[in-house]
Design a protein around this motif. Structure first.
Motif, PDB file in Angstrom:
ATOM      1  N   ARG A  86      -9.921 -17.963 -17.569  1.00  0.00           N
ATOM      2  CA  ARG A  86     -10.615 -19.187 -18.003  1.00  0.00           C
ATOM      3  C   ARG A  86     -10.470 -20.297 -16.969  1.00  0.00           C
ATOM      4  N   LEU A  87      -9.284 -20.426 -16.379  1.00  0.00           N
ATOM      5  CA  LEU A  87      -9.047 -21.464 -15.381  1.00  0.00           C
ATOM      6  C   LEU A  87      -9.894 -21.229 -14.128  1.00  0.00           C
ATOM      7  N   THR A  88     -10.030 -19.919 -13.702  1.00  0.00           N
ATOM      8  CA  THR A  88     -10.852 -19.605 -12.521  1.00  0.00           C
ATOM      9  C   THR A  88     -12.309 -19.980 -12.751  1.00  0.00           C
ATOM     10  N   GLN A  89     -12.845 -19.669 -13.929  1.00  0.00           N
ATOM     11  CA  GLN A  89     -14.228 -20.004 -14.248  1.00  0.00           C
ATOM     12  C   GLN A  89     -14.434 -21.528 -14.284  1.00  0.00           C
ATOM     13  N   GLN A  90     -13.479 -22.220 -14.831  1.00  0.00           N
ATOM     14  CA  GLN A  90     -13.576 -23.690 -14.893  1.00  0.00           C
ATOM     15  C   GLN A  90     -13.578 -24.299 -13.494  1.00  0.00           C
ATOM     16  N   GLN A  91     -12.780 -23.745 -12.585  1.00  0.00           N
ATOM     17  CA  GLN A  91     -12.740 -24.269 -11.214  1.00  0.00           C
ATOM     18  C   GLN A  91     -14.057 -24.003 -10.494  1.00  0.00           C
ATOM     19  N   GLU A  92     -14.691 -22.810 -10.741  1.00  0.00           N
ATOM     20  CA  GLU A  92     -16.000 -22.533 -10.138  1.00  0.00           C
ATOM     21  C   GLU A  92     -17.050 -23.509 -10.667  1.00  0.00           C
ATOM     22  N   ASP A  93     -17.038 -23.758 -11.977  1.00  0.00           N
ATOM     23  CA  ASP A  93     -17.978 -24.736 -12.558  1.00  0.00           C
ATOM     24  C   ASP A  93     -17.767 -26.118 -11.948  1.00  0.00           C
ATOM     25  N   TYR A  94     -16.513 -26.463 -11.712  1.00  0.00           N
ATOM     26  CA  TYR A  94     -16.196 -27.773 -11.138  1.00  0.00           C
ATOM     27  C   TYR A  94     -16.789 -27.896  -9.734  1.00  0.00           C
ATOM     28  N   GLN A  95     -16.675 -26.841  -8.919  1.00  0.00           N
ATOM     29  CA  GLN A  95     -17.199 -26.887  -7.559  1.00  0.00           C
ATOM     30  C   GLN A  95     -18.724 -27.004  -7.574  1.00  0.00           C
ATOM     31  N   THR A  96     -19.382 -26.206  -8.453  1.00  0.00           N
ATOM     32  CA  THR A  96     -20.850 -26.261  -8.543  1.00  0.00           C
ATOM     33  C   THR A  96     -21.320 -27.645  -8.992  1.00  0.00           C
ATOM     34  N   THR A  97     -20.649 -28.184  -9.982  1.00  0.00           N
ATOM     35  CA  THR A  97     -21.017 -29.516 -10.487  1.00  0.00           C
ATOM     36  C   THR A  97     -20.800 -30.579  -9.423  1.00  0.00           C
ATOM     37  N   GLY A  98     -19.732 -30.464  -8.626  1.00  0.00           N
ATOM     38  CA  GLY A  98     -19.480 -31.428  -7.553  1.00  0.00           C
ATOM     39  C   GLY A  98     -20.581 -31.408  -6.521  1.00  0.00           C
ATOM     40  N   GLU A  99     -21.073 -30.207  -6.158  1.00  0.00           N
ATOM     41  CA  GLU A  99     -22.167 -30.108  -5.189  1.00  0.00           C
ATOM     42  C   GLU A  99     -23.445 -30.742  -5.747  1.00  0.00           C
ATOM     43  N   LYS A 100     -23.710 -30.509  -7.023  1.00  0.00           N
ATOM     44  CA  LYS A 100     -24.895 -31.097  -7.651  1.00  0.00           C
ATOM     45  C   LYS A 100     -24.788 -32.621  -7.695  1.00  0.00           C
TER      46      LYS A 100
ATOM     47  N   ALA B 212     -15.969 -35.213 -14.688  1.00  0.00           N
ATOM     48  CA  ALA B 212     -14.716 -35.769 -15.213  1.00  0.00           C
ATOM     49  C   ALA B 212     -14.191 -34.929 -16.371  1.00  0.00           C
ATOM     50  N   GLU B 213     -15.118 -34.444 -17.227  1.00  0.00           N
ATOM     51  CA  GLU B 213     -14.693 -33.587 -18.335  1.00  0.00           C
ATOM     52  C   GLU B 213     -14.075 -32.293 -17.813  1.00  0.00           C
ATOM     53  N   LEU B 214     -14.683 -31.722 -16.761  1.00  0.00           N
ATOM     54  CA  LEU B 214     -14.140 -30.501 -16.185  1.00  0.00           C
ATOM     55  C   LEU B 214     -12.751 -30.732 -15.593  1.00  0.00           C
ATOM     56  N   GLU B 215     -12.544 -31.922 -14.991  1.00  0.00           N
ATOM     57  CA  GLU B 215     -11.213 -32.246 -14.468  1.00  0.00           C
ATOM     58  C   GLU B 215     -10.183 -32.236 -15.592  1.00  0.00           C
ATOM     59  N   THR B 216     -10.552 -32.844 -16.735  1.00  0.00           N
ATOM     60  CA  THR B 216      -9.635 -32.872 -17.880  1.00  0.00           C
ATOM     61  C   THR B 216      -9.371 -31.465 -18.414  1.00  0.00           C
ATOM     62  N   ILE B 217     -10.450 -30.654 -18.502  1.00  0.00           N
ATOM     63  CA  ILE B 217     -10.294 -29.287 -19.029  1.00  0.00           C
ATOM     64  C   ILE B 217      -9.412 -28.457 -18.106  1.00  0.00           C
ATOM     65  N   ILE B 218      -9.626 -28.580 -16.781  1.00  0.00           N
ATOM     66  CA  ILE B 218      -8.827 -27.824 -15.819  1.00  0.00           C
ATOM     67  C   ILE B 218      -7.357 -28.242 -15.896  1.00  0.00           C
ATOM     68  N   ALA B 219      -7.113 -29.588 -16.000  1.00  0.00           N
ATOM     69  CA  ALA B 219      -5.736 -30.071 -16.110  1.00  0.00           C
ATOM     70  C   ALA B 219      -5.069 -29.526 -17.369  1.00  0.00           C
ATOM     71  N   LYS B 220      -5.856 -29.452 -18.454  1.00  0.00           N
ATOM     72  CA  LYS B 220      -5.308 -28.931 -19.708  1.00  0.00           C
ATOM     73  C   LYS B 220      -4.967 -27.440 -19.572  1.00  0.00           C
ATOM     74  N   SER B 221      -5.860 -26.701 -18.913  1.00  0.00           N
ATOM     75  CA  SER B 221      -5.600 -25.270 -18.721  1.00  0.00           C
ATOM     76  C   SER B 221      -4.386 -25.048 -17.831  1.00  0.00           C
ATOM     77  N   LYS B 222      -4.260 -25.855 -16.778  1.00  0.00           N
ATOM     78  CA  LYS B 222      -3.092 -25.731 -15.905  1.00  0.00           C
ATOM     79  C   LYS B 222      -1.808 -26.027 -16.672  1.00  0.00           C
ATOM     80  N   LYS B 223      -1.858 -27.065 -17.540  1.00  0.00           N
ATOM     81  CA  LYS B 223      -0.671 -27.396 -18.328  1.00  0.00           C
ATOM     82  C   LYS B 223      -0.338 -26.269 -19.303  1.00  0.00           C
ATOM     83  N   GLU B 224      -1.395 -25.698 -19.886  1.00  0.00           N
ATOM     84  CA  GLU B 224      -1.179 -24.582 -20.811  1.00  0.00           C
ATOM     85  C   GLU B 224      -0.539 -23.404 -20.088  1.00  0.00           C
TER      86      GLU B 224
END
Length: 661
Positions: free
Chosen positions: A222-236, A460-472
């Motif tokens: 789940r964390l890997t997929q979230q990081q890929e979404d984050y990169q795609t969203t950043g480029e957009k 920003a939401e993806l940043e929060t989700i990724i931080a939550k997954s990392k903490k988990e």
């Protein structure tokens, strides 16, 4: 702690600003403990006590006249009924205490008006340097709790009714019970027990609701997929940022074209035309006023030389008339003189010589004023005055005409400027095209910015989700440890509760033993009758007093006289104040109550001078009477005396120096 000054402004029956100096110091070296304030019942004594409580504690103050009123209603009740509703009601209490081994002064100021905003007063704390320490205002409730806790304040600020209630009841009233619990530190133990229960319940809930630990591989996927979404969203987001910048550039170009080709002026055409009509009307008004000047005396400005000549000739002829009149008067006087000389003993020859001298003298005096040319204007005084006024009016008209010509020139230039602006405006059809192009560019920018903001929020939401997954993921390895810790806390809390119960019992006994001895000593000192009571005990639950004689037999409270009961109540409060360890002022309202003369003398001679380093007494003339006040004066116990003078016709009280006697 020492109260130095109390200031009342429009508070209760006290109209205007009234100041009471409470400093027990007589001079730098001498200090007397008692501040004596005398007043009749209903004259404002209790109001002074309420003012001290209100200044220190605000909404938490246990004022005698508040009852069940809300704080806002109580503040309204305290406003003097004779003042303007918008005038300020104000209380100031200046006190000194030791902080870091240095004396520090603070002035507590509370002010409000009738029907105060939000139902509150305004609190300010003025320090030694006459500054308002805002940080202290924000934590004032906590700060004053360290100096004079509200729970034990009734041990130091009490009244005769409190003493009467304490003397007549078998168990102390709730106010005194709360003070005792605060003094013994029992409320801390009770609070700790409650906090332990809350902690145990929270941990039980955590253990009972704990789920199975998440699968580590699932979390990593789940964390890997979230990081890929984050990169795609950043480029957009970066693409949209560039698009917004390009559209903003196009919008600026459309706006510049709109301005340069007259689009802005076309949009303002109606306003420019209105300004043009206004300026034209103003010019017409100026021209009309110039016509009025031309219809008056202004045309005569074309012959200034003739007017000056007429004015000069008139002045010359007027001076000649004056000279001729004075010459005629002088000749008449000479004729009377010669006639008188002829009647006398002077010879005709001498008279002739005198006459010849007088004629020659007159001719010499007026030789320079002989008219060379014959007068032709023949104007009188009134005509000459009118001529001067006429010339002055002409000068004013010339100045006014010049001013109006300047105004007319400026107005015409303004009209020419407006005409040029209107001429440069775009045609209506061109203006429409320019406006539509500008609006289209603006709409594109707004739409692009909205898309950019949506993607930015998603990032920003993806940043929060990724931080939550990392903490988990990080917490995965420590989850079992936390689970075991919670179980350990639950097991240990029961042991702590048992230990706390034993601690509370021992603490109560230890503090009460000290309090019992202090109350007994105070009672015997005030009573001056050592064979009545040998020992005093205090019940650990109800805190009621139990008295025993020399044979360890109980002394029922009903065997005590009314005066002895009151002395016992005062000794109880005095003992509590001593055991508290707080060096604080004592304020007593209606201090002597229904005591007989002997018990009254004991309080006057033994308690008041020794109750504290500062004792504020609020008394009627029948409590601390002439005899008692003279005793206190002789013992040099009084620092200051005041009289609360109540006017029943106005229902207002003023504070005056001195006592009833």
């Amino acid at each position: 702690m020492i109260f130095l000054e109390l200031v009342l402004q429009n508070f209760g029956p006290y109209t205007g600003k009234q100041v009471i100096n409470l400093n027990p110091k007589i001079d730098e070296e001498n200090s007397h403990p008692i501040i004596l304030l005398g007043g009749m019942n209903g004259g404002g004594k209790t109001t002074l006590m309420d003012a001290i409580r209100l200044a220190l504690y605000g909404p938490r103050a246990q004022c005698s006249t508040r009852g069940n009123l809300s704080y806002s209603d109580f503040l309204n009740q305290c406003v003097n009924n004779k003042i303007d509703p918008v005038a300020d009601t104000r209380i100031e209490l200046l006190f000194e205490h030791i902080e870091n081994d240095k004396p520090i002064k603070y002035r507590v100021v509370r002010s409000w008006t009738k029907n105060p905003k939000d139902g509150k007063d305004t609190l300010g704390i003025l320090g030694d340097s006459d500054t308002w320490p805002d940080a202290l205002v924000n934590i004032w409730d906590e700060y004053i709790e360290n100096l004079l806790p509200l729970g034990i304040s009734n041990l130091f600020l009490f009244d005769g009714e409190q003493v009467k209630e304490l003397a007549e009841q078998e168990t102390p009233p709730p106010v005194v019970v709360d003070a005792i619990r605060g003094l013994l530190g029992l409320e801390l133990a009770d609070r700790l027990a409650v906090d332990l229960d809350i902690l145990v319940n929270r941990k039980l809930k955590e253990v009972g609701n704990s789920k199975d630990l998440a699968n580590l591989e699932e979390i990593e996927t789940r964390l890997t997929q979230q990081q890929e979404d984050y990169q795609t969203t950043g480029e957009k987001l970066e693409t949209l940022k560039n698009q917004v910048e390009e559209l903003e550039q196009k919008q600026q170009e459309a706006f510049d074209k709109f301005i340069s080709e007259g689009g802005k002026i076309a949009a303002e055409r109606n306003q420019l035309e209105l300004q043009q009509d206004t300026k034209t009307a103003e010019i017409e008004q100026v021209r009309q006023s110039m016509c009025e000047l031309a219809a008056d005396v202004l045309p005569l400005a074309l012959i200034p030389y003739l007017l000056n000549q007429v004015q000069a000739q008139g002045e010359k002829e007027f001076r000649h008339q004056q000279v001729q009149t004075s010459k005629d008067l002088l000749i008449e006087r000479d004729q009377r003189l010669l006639a008188w000389l002829t009647q006398g003993e002077i010879s005709p020859i001498q008279v002739d010589k005198i006459q010849s001298f007088l004629v020659q003298d007159v001719d010499n005096l007026y030789a320079k004023t002989i008219q060379i040319e014959a007068p032709w204007l023949l104007a009188d005084d009134e005509n000459l005055s009118q001529l001067d006024n006429f010339i002055y009016h002409l000068q004013s008209s010339k100045i006014s005409a010049k001013e109006k010509l300047a105004i007319l020139k400026n107005k015409e230039e303004e009209i020419h400027t407006l005409e040029r602006q209107v001429q440069t405006a775009a045609a209506p059809e061109d203006y429409t095209k320019l406006r539509q192009a500008l609006e289209a560019a603006q709409n594109q920018v707004v739409e692009a910015k909205a898309n950019y903001e949506t993607i930015r929020r998603r990032l920003a939401e993806l940043e929060t989700i990724i931080a939550k997954s990392k903490k988990e993921l990080s917490d995965y390895t420590v989850e079992n440890i936390k689970h075991k810790n919670s179980e350990h806390i639950i097991t240990s809390a029961a042991k702590v509760q048992n230990t706390l119960k034993v601690f509370r019992e021992k603490l109560t006994l230890r503090k009460l033993n000290k309090l019992e001895e202090e109350v007994k000593n105070c009672f015997l000192y005030l009573l001056h009758k050592s064979d009545l009571v040998h020992r005093i005990t205090i019940d650990t639950k109800t805190f009621s007093l139990l008295l025993y004689d020399l044979n360890s037999k109980p002394v029922p409270k009903h065997r005590l006289s009314a005066g002895e009961k009151q002395l016992l109540a005062i000794a109880f409060l005095w003992g509590l104040a001593k055991v508290s360890g707080h060096r604080l002022p004592v304020a007593i309202d209606t201090p002597l109550g229904r005591l007989d003369s002997s018990h009254r003398n004991n309080l006057v001679e033994r308690y008041f001078p020794s109750a504290s380093h500062q004792v504020i007494l609020l008394s009627t003339d029948t409590e601390i009477g002439k005899k008692e006040v003279e005793t206190l004066r002789e013992n040099e116990a009084i620092a200051r005396e005041y009289l609360l003078k109540y006017d029943s016709s106005t229902r207002q009280t003023t504070i005056q120096p001195g006592y009833f006697w």
